[in-house]
Design a protein around this motif. Sequence first.
Motif, short mmCIF file in Angstrom:
data_model
loop_
_atom_site.label_atom_id
_atom_site.label_comp_id
_atom_site.label_asym_id
_atom_site.label_seq_id
_atom_site.Cartn_x
_atom_site.Cartn_y
_atom_site.Cartn_z
N VAL A 58 0.85 -1.21 0.00
CA VAL A 58 0.00 0.00 0.00
C VAL A 58 0.87 1.25 0.00
N GLY A 59 1.99 1.19 0.72
CA GLY A 59 2.90 2.34 0.73
C GLY A 59 3.50 2.59 -0.64
N VAL A 95 3.58 5.73 -5.74
CA VAL A 95 3.32 5.79 -7.19
C VAL A 95 2.22 6.79 -7.50
N ALA A 96 1.15 6.74 -6.66
CA ALA A 96 0.05 7.69 -6.88
C ALA A 96 0.54 9.13 -6.69
N SER A 139 -0.23 11.67 -0.99
CA SER A 139 0.07 10.29 -1.41
C SER A 139 1.52 9.94 -1.11
N PHE A 140 2.43 10.91 -1.35
CA PHE A 140 3.83 10.67 -1.04
C PHE A 140 4.05 10.41 0.46
N VAL A 141 3.42 11.26 1.31
CA VAL A 141 3.62 11.12 2.76
C VAL A 141 3.04 9.81 3.27
N VAL A 142 1.78 9.54 2.93
CA VAL A 142 1.15 8.31 3.41
C VAL A 142 1.86 7.09 2.84
N LEU A 186 3.72 4.22 5.13
CA LEU A 186 3.30 2.81 5.05
C LEU A 186 4.42 1.93 4.54
N LEU A 187 5.19 2.42 3.60
CA LEU A 187 6.30 1.62 3.10
C LEU A 187 7.34 1.39 4.21
#
Length: 275
Positions: A180-181, A186-187, A228-231, A235-236
């Motif tokens: 998900v991360g 990517v998003a 998206s980058f932060v979340v 998560l990654l």
Amino acid sequence: MGSGRTSQPLLALMFGAATCLSVGLMSTSSHAQTAPAPSVAPGPNAPPSAAAHARAAELFKKSVDTYRSGDFKQTVELLNEAYALEPQSVLLYNLARAHEGIGNNDAAIETYEKFLAQEPNAKDRGAIEQRLTTLRRQRDERLALEKKSASQPVQPTEPAPQEKPPPYKRSVLPYVVGGVGVVGIVAGTVFGVMASSKRDDAVAAPAQRDALGLEDDAKSRATLSNVSFVVGGVLLAAGVTWWVLDLKASKRTASTSTLRVGIGAGLVNLEGALP
């Protein structure tokens, strides 16, 4: 003097012998007062002296009292001393009974046999022989059991096998969280490219109204890209950390680790305990 079941003829034999012993002591004592003292020491078969005779009678009387009180060990000591002074057969019978009271059956058998040898015509010989048969059987059974125990090697006791813990199963959740991360990153990249494209279109737009609309669209996409980058990055990182901890836990057999991921507003928490 015996305890438990004793036949009447046998009691008569015991107390009759005791009476004979006392009468013999008195007659010997009277004779010792008139007879001249021997000039040499008496031989092994010579009658006991008056003092030894009196002492034997005293020891015999004490042995009766100790036997009745249940002190069989003291009875054996008294009768042995009395018999050494004056070897009367009644002392042997009582001594055998005392040995039985202690539980020393081997000595009781030997003493009963010695008594019968001295008193072959004892009135209660049949009862004594029956008792000897019982004692010999008990002795033989004990010796056979001891021999059997000595011939059997002692088997070492093995410790009880310990149950092995179930094999540790690694969780798939670290991969899910990390995946998900990656999707979030990517998003964020896609939204960033789209925001940059919209910003270029706004600059190239001929009309101011169109330029303002494209600029607002570019800002919205840029915001989505940042979120998206932060979340995705958080998560990654959580997925990678969880994967490392789960790998370490799989190498331990004592226990397993329990990890939980909590996602809140703007942050991700890792909770759990390692083995």
